[in-house]
Design a protein around this motif. Structure first.
Motif, mmCIF file in Angstrom:
data_model
loop_
_atom_site.group_PDB
_atom_site.id
_atom_site.type_symbol
_atom_site.label_atom_id
_atom_site.label_comp_id
_atom_site.label_asym_id
_atom_site.label_seq_id
_atom_site.Cartn_x
_atom_site.Cartn_y
_atom_site.Cartn_z
ATOM 1 N N VAL A 54 -1.245 22.580 -34.134
ATOM 2 C CA VAL A 54 -1.235 21.399 -33.264
ATOM 3 C C VAL A 54 -1.586 21.798 -31.833
ATOM 4 O O VAL A 54 -2.358 21.124 -31.147
ATOM 5 N N ALA A 55 -1.059 22.949 -31.408
ATOM 6 C CA ALA A 55 -1.359 23.421 -30.059
ATOM 7 C C ALA A 55 -2.854 23.661 -29.905
ATOM 8 O O ALA A 55 -3.467 23.217 -28.921
ATOM 9 N N ILE A 56 -3.445 24.320 -30.900
ATOM 10 C CA ILE A 56 -4.876 24.610 -30.777
ATOM 11 C C ILE A 56 -5.669 23.302 -30.828
ATOM 12 O O ILE A 56 -6.673 23.145 -30.136
ATOM 13 N N GLY A 57 -5.164 22.344 -31.614
ATOM 14 C CA GLY A 57 -5.822 21.029 -31.658
ATOM 15 C C GLY A 57 -5.854 20.388 -30.277
ATOM 16 O O GLY A 57 -6.889 19.879 -29.837
ATOM 17 N N SER A 58 -4.737 20.483 -29.578
ATOM 18 C CA SER A 58 -4.678 19.890 -28.241
ATOM 19 C C SER A 58 -5.582 20.633 -27.271
ATOM 20 O O SER A 58 -6.269 20.029 -26.444
ATOM 21 N N VAL A 59 -5.591 21.963 -27.409
ATOM 22 C CA VAL A 59 -6.467 22.741 -26.538
ATOM 23 C C VAL A 59 -7.922 22.371 -26.802
ATOM 24 O O VAL A 59 -8.717 22.171 -25.877
#
Ligand SMILES: Nc1ncnc2c1ncn2[C@@H]1O[C@H](COP(=O)(O)OP(=O)(O)OP(=O)(O)O)[C@@H](O)[C@H]1O
Ligand SMILES: [Mg+2]
Lengths: 268, 230
Positions: A54-59
């Motif tokens: 999810v973090a990488i998705g947001s990034v």
């Protein structure tokens, strides 16, 4: 059936993720009952995976809106993390991070740059980042395999290697056959995946493109392009890092520097 | 007599552990120097330093008058042949092993050269034997022949007869003396067997905890035994 209930895509995916998580937890719980001791580790890994993805998705959301420099920065960050992961395999060696970093960055960087320049990889972030990350991940895997293998060969064959050195043969010559074996072994998974491409597995990228509505044949061709790139990246990265490791293992005076895992090797 | 090795204050410390402590000795051309001492006293460490497999942490070593750090290591090691306590043979045949050193430098040995080396170590007819089924003593002698194939000027032998019974030991001692004589070799012989040292050596050096506790003609070494057995 879920898709009828949710109008927005994000909420649909959220519910899908929750359902899958629950299902996996049930499986883990069941496995625990069957004395497969995974529950805690599995749960941790699951949550960690969820958070990371999810973090990488947001990034990515940010990066896709920004300039190409954002993508490059992100890829560089991935290279740093990949190098750390690979370096752990050879942490007994001084400079393990530099060894892994050189292989992954030079091999991966060179091929990504060349392919982007030739237009094989689209320089738009939505293509550069996912393809670049696949390249880095594979460079990491191959480097880990090659370095681990080379180091363990040197450790188990240290008396043969020192026998070679003691006869006055220069270190690069003595280490050459071990280097060759480590490289060949590290590339086996890559060759096998090329061989079985499309028959045994339909890789993620192609599956994703088909899911997104691209024609299967053109998805397949692009998948081949990526797999072939990964193949050459793997060869280059493994070669560079293993070569570098083989140099670091010896002093300029052709002395094997690696201290044995258990000290006191020479007394009998 | 010419000096092959002039060793001054040679020291090696690893992780605070003193393996060798201020060794000074000069080894003359053609002499047989026996190095004796209890297990763990630094005998193997000493030989490894002379072959420069390890780096000294202190002191100086001159090989034929030159600081040995200024000599290219491969060249030095070819001249200073080392045979390990536990021989490590390369996979393949006995002949493969013997040809190995020279062939890495692009020199191929003829079959008769290989045979003559095998004769010198008492292994006639062993050329095509696979190394896997050699006895411990045979393997040690293959390792010796492999080092001799390099035409060294000084030979460092680490317990060369430790895997042999007494009869075989005497036979190898005779072969060794002949070889040394024919090739005008200098020999440093590590042994835990003081009797063997007296039979073969011209001089004896006794090590204890990395230090020289005795260095002199073998006749004087008669008095050494009690102290070094402790
Ligand atoms: N690389 C190393 N690091 C730390 N200690 C070492 C190393 N090599 C050897 N030693 C230690 O140094 C001491 C001397 O070892 P060495 O092998 O030289 O003894 P030795 O006289 O040959 O004994 P032996 O008769 O049992 O062969 C021993 O205590 C050994 O454990
Ligand atoms: Mg020893």
């Amino acid at each position: 059936m879920l898709s009828h209930l949710f109008s927005s895509e994000l909420s649909l995916r959220l519910v899908q993720a929750l359902l899958t998580l629950t299902f996996t937890l049930v499986v883990l719980f069941w496995a625990q009952k069957k004395r497969i001791n995974l529950f805690q580790e599995g749960l941790q890994a699951l949550l960690r995976g969820l958070a990371q993805v999810v973090a990488i998705g947001s990034v990515l959301l940010l990066v896709f809106r920004g300039s190409i420099w954002g993508s490059i920065l992100l890829l560089f960050f991935m290279i740093l993390v990949a190098s750390r992961v690979t370096a752990r395999r050879i942490r007994r060696v001084e400079g393990s991070f530099a060894i892994a970093f050189l292989g992954i960055a030079l091999g991966g960087g060179l091929v990504t740059f060349l392919m982007t320049w030739m237009g094989v990889i689209d320089s738009h972030p939505t293509s550069l980042v996912p393809v670049g990350s696949m390249i880095i991940a594979n460079a990491m895997n191959t480097c880990s395999l090659a370095l681990e293998r080379l180091l363990s060969e040197v450790e188990t064959q240290r008396s043969l290697i020192e026998a070679g050195l003691s006869l006055g043969v220069p270190a690069p010559k003595v280490i050459a056959p071990y280097l060759e074996r480590a490289l060949t072994a590290s590339l086996i998974p890559r060759i096998d995946s090329l061989r079985s491409l499309g028959i045994v597995w339909i890789p993620g990228l192609m599956a994703g493109m088909i899911l997104a509505g691209t024609s299967p044949v053109s998805s397949a061709l692009y998948q081949f392009v990526v797999i072939a790139m990964i193949f050459s990246v793997s060869i280059l990265s493994a070669f560079i890092s293993a070569r570098f490791l083989s140099v670091r293992l010896f002093s300029p005076a052709h002395q094997l520097l690696l201290l044995p895992p258990e000290k006191k090797p020479f007394s009998e | 007599m010419q000096t092959v090795f002039d060793i001054r204050n040679l020291t090696r410390v690893v992780d605070g552990e003193v393996l060798l402590d201020g060794i000074s000795v000069s080894i003359k051309s053609g002499e047989i120097l026996a190095v004796v001492g209890p297990s763990g006293s630094g005998k193997t460490s000493f030989l490894r330093l002379l072959n420069r497999l390890d780096e000294p942490t202190g002191g100086e070593v001159f090989f034929q008058g030159k600081d040995y750090r200024t000599i290219p290591t491969p060249f030095l090691r070819q001249k200073v042949g080392l045979v390990f306590q536990k021989p490590a043979l390369f996979p393949g045949t006995v002949a493969d092993n013997i040809r190995w050193g020279p062939s890495q430098r692009g020199e191929e040995m003829t079959n008769s050269q290989v045979e003559s080396l095998l004769t010198q170590v008492g292994l006639v007819g062993f050329a095509e034997r696979k190394i896997d089924n050699l006895s411990g003593g045979e393997a040690q002698r293959v390792a010796l022949a492999r080092t001799l194939a390099n035409s060294p000027e000084i030979l460092l032998l680490d317990e060369p007869t430790s895997a042999l019974d007494e009869e075989k030991e005497r036979e190898i001692e005779r072969l060794l003396l002949t070889t040394i004589d024919q090739r005008r070799l200098t020999l440093v012989l590590v042994t835990h067997n003081l009797a063997q040292a007296r039979r073969l050596a011209t001089r004896v050096m006794v090590l204890n905890h990395g230090k020289i506790t005795f260095l002199g003609p073998k006749e004087e070494a008669l008095h050494v035994k009690p102290s070094f057995l402790q």
